[in-house]
Design a protein around this motif. Structure first.
Motif, PDB file in Angstrom:
ATOM      1  N   GLU A 252      -1.499   4.562  -0.259  1.00 24.05           N
ATOM      2  CA  GLU A 252      -0.140   4.103  -0.545  1.00 24.05           C
ATOM      3  C   GLU A 252      -0.166   2.720  -1.181  1.00 24.05           C
ATOM      4  O   GLU A 252       0.522   2.458  -2.165  1.00 24.05           O
ATOM      5  CB  GLU A 252       0.685   4.049   0.751  1.00 24.05           C
TER       6      GLU A 252
ATOM      7  N   LEU B 217       1.049   0.121   5.345  1.00 23.41           N
ATOM      8  CA  LEU B 217       0.822   1.106   4.295  1.00 23.41           C
ATOM      9  C   LEU B 217      -0.637   1.567   4.348  1.00 23.41           C
ATOM     10  O   LEU B 217      -1.541   0.755   4.583  1.00 23.41           O
ATOM     11  CB  LEU B 217       1.095   0.477   2.924  1.00 23.41           C
TER      12      LEU B 217
ATOM     13  N   TRP C 163       8.712   1.742   0.832  1.00 23.61           N
ATOM     14  CA  TRP C 163       7.524   0.989   1.253  1.00 23.61           C
ATOM     15  C   TRP C 163       7.843  -0.501   1.395  1.00 23.61           C
ATOM     16  O   TRP C 163       7.383  -1.177   2.308  1.00 23.61           O
ATOM     17  CB  TRP C 163       6.387   1.178   0.233  1.00 23.61           C
TER      18      TRP C 163
END
Lengths: 242, 242
Positions: free
Chosen positions: B225, B221, A232
């Motif tokens: 997330e 994201l 991420w």
DNA sequence: TAGCACCTATAGCGGTGTTATATGAACTGA
DNA sequence: TCAGTTCATATAACACCGCTATAGGTGCTA
């Protein structure tokens, strides 16, 4: 018939107590002095405040809310770190303006008793620091920073109160202020993790964290968590615009 | 006939007063309690100490010399800045060991009254700093540095005393200590942004990123997330693990 | 032994925080 | 209008506090 301009006995008691406490240099003030100054007899004091300590607590609480109001009404300069300095100086000034009140407020904090107000002072400072954090100027948690700054601020103010007014050296305050602020926040420029504007660069910060994680892996995350986390992070870092 | 192992009334009074002051949680202690505990009548108290305050001052003075003796007897590591840390920690520890005594010693300093002892504490700290200056580690006058460090040290200790013993976070002390020391002396090895352990700038970067994300949420994201990401970020920032 | 500092005890003064009780004032409901 | 209730203040006193005027040991020197 009652004078209309005359405050009720409760506030007269509060003011008399505050005045006598401020005048008499830290020596104890008797309830008789207070009730006499408020032109009231003893039982009304105990009716309204229950206790001598209750009255004094009320005085302290009033002084405290005066302090917090002053803090809240300070203008904001737009630069969080500069605001921090202003609040520090305001705290010191309040202590020097009301030394006896200040000694009771911050010098006598007995566990389980007074720190609720100190906690609210801490909370307010934390708000200021959250704004600094939002500008990516912070290097530690706002809560930790607030506690550290407040502690140093109190220590400096107590020390300044303790020495005779003539000889007071405010540089002690400025110096300690810069010390503790610079350890907690990075000042405006020369910081790689911030943009030119107030809006911080998420990308730069993400890259910095990514780099840091290459050399030392934190053990707060499991390896699988870390893997996803890094993925991420990568995604955030690859974003083009600001 | 007198017991030989029995201390004279004067020291019995001192010990009784110290003990009662330490026990009774900051509430006032009466002369009658003290004289009764010392198995002595009122006039001997006034003969030896002149005053209730005189007795209490004697107790405080004794505690103070105990503190100064402990400070003076600390070993020297040869590294002046490291010595500074040791003295800071010792100060905090003394305050936590004798909270009530400490509050009287440093929390109640009224002008013209008590600061003579504070001044001697300051003078001692200055000696340590003179050694640091001799090692060319100092950036300001030893006197200024001593005042600043002592002020912050007092503030931190008061704040730690004020909160319940269970919840005490000594990191406040370490953090403020490093802040004020690093502003005053250049240290060869340690860096203010690193722990005593080893966790380096990962924490700093994580906090910066966390702050940056508060103002601008990345769209790479999903919200779920992001939620987990922030949670992990928080975990990394809190540096509790290693 | 007498004299003399020194230390301690008896008994009490004025002041302090606090309260049991009573009085007044203001408002309510009938 | 007026009894009832509640709130606010006052009278008078209690137990305790810091402190001391006075007097009584105690051990020393001569």
């Amino acid at each position: 018939m009652k004078k209309v301009g005359e405050p009720p006995p409760k506030t007269r008691l509060l003011r008399a107590a505050a005045a006598l406490l401020a005048e008499s240099n830290g020596e104890p003030v008797s309830t008789r002095q207070i009730t006499q100054a408020a032109r009231v007899t003893a039982p009304t004091l105990y009716h309204h405040f229950g206790d001598k300590e209750g009255l004094f607590d009320a005085v302290v609480a009033e002084g405290f809310s005066e302090y917090l109001d002053a803090e809240r009404n300070l203008p904001t300069s737009g630069q969080p770190v500069e605001d921090l300095r202003m609040h520090w100086d305001n705290h010191v000034q309040f202590g020097l303006d009301h030394p006896h009140l200040y000694l009771v407020m911050f010098g006598n904090i007995r566990p389980e008793h007074r720190p609720s107000m100190v906690a609210s002072a801490e909370a307010f400072l934390e708000e200021v620091l959250v704004r600094a954090a939002a500008a990516a100027r912070l290097v530690v948690t706002p809560r930790e920073a607030a506690r550290s700054i407040l502690a140093a601020n109190i220590g400096v103010t107590l020390m300044l109160i303790a020495e005779p007014a003539a000889k007071r050296n405010l540089e002690l305050s400025a110096m300690t202020r810069e010390a503790v602020i610079s350890a907690v926040a990075t000042d405006s420029e020369a910081d790689p993790t911030t943009d030119t504007e107030g809006s911080p660069s998420v990308v730069v910060a993400a890259i910095a964290l990514n780099a840091a994680l290459q050399s030392s892996h934190p053990d707060q995350l499991s390896s699988s968590e870390l893997k996803l986390f890094l993925e991420w992070l990568q995604r955030i870092s690859s974003r083009s615009g600001s």
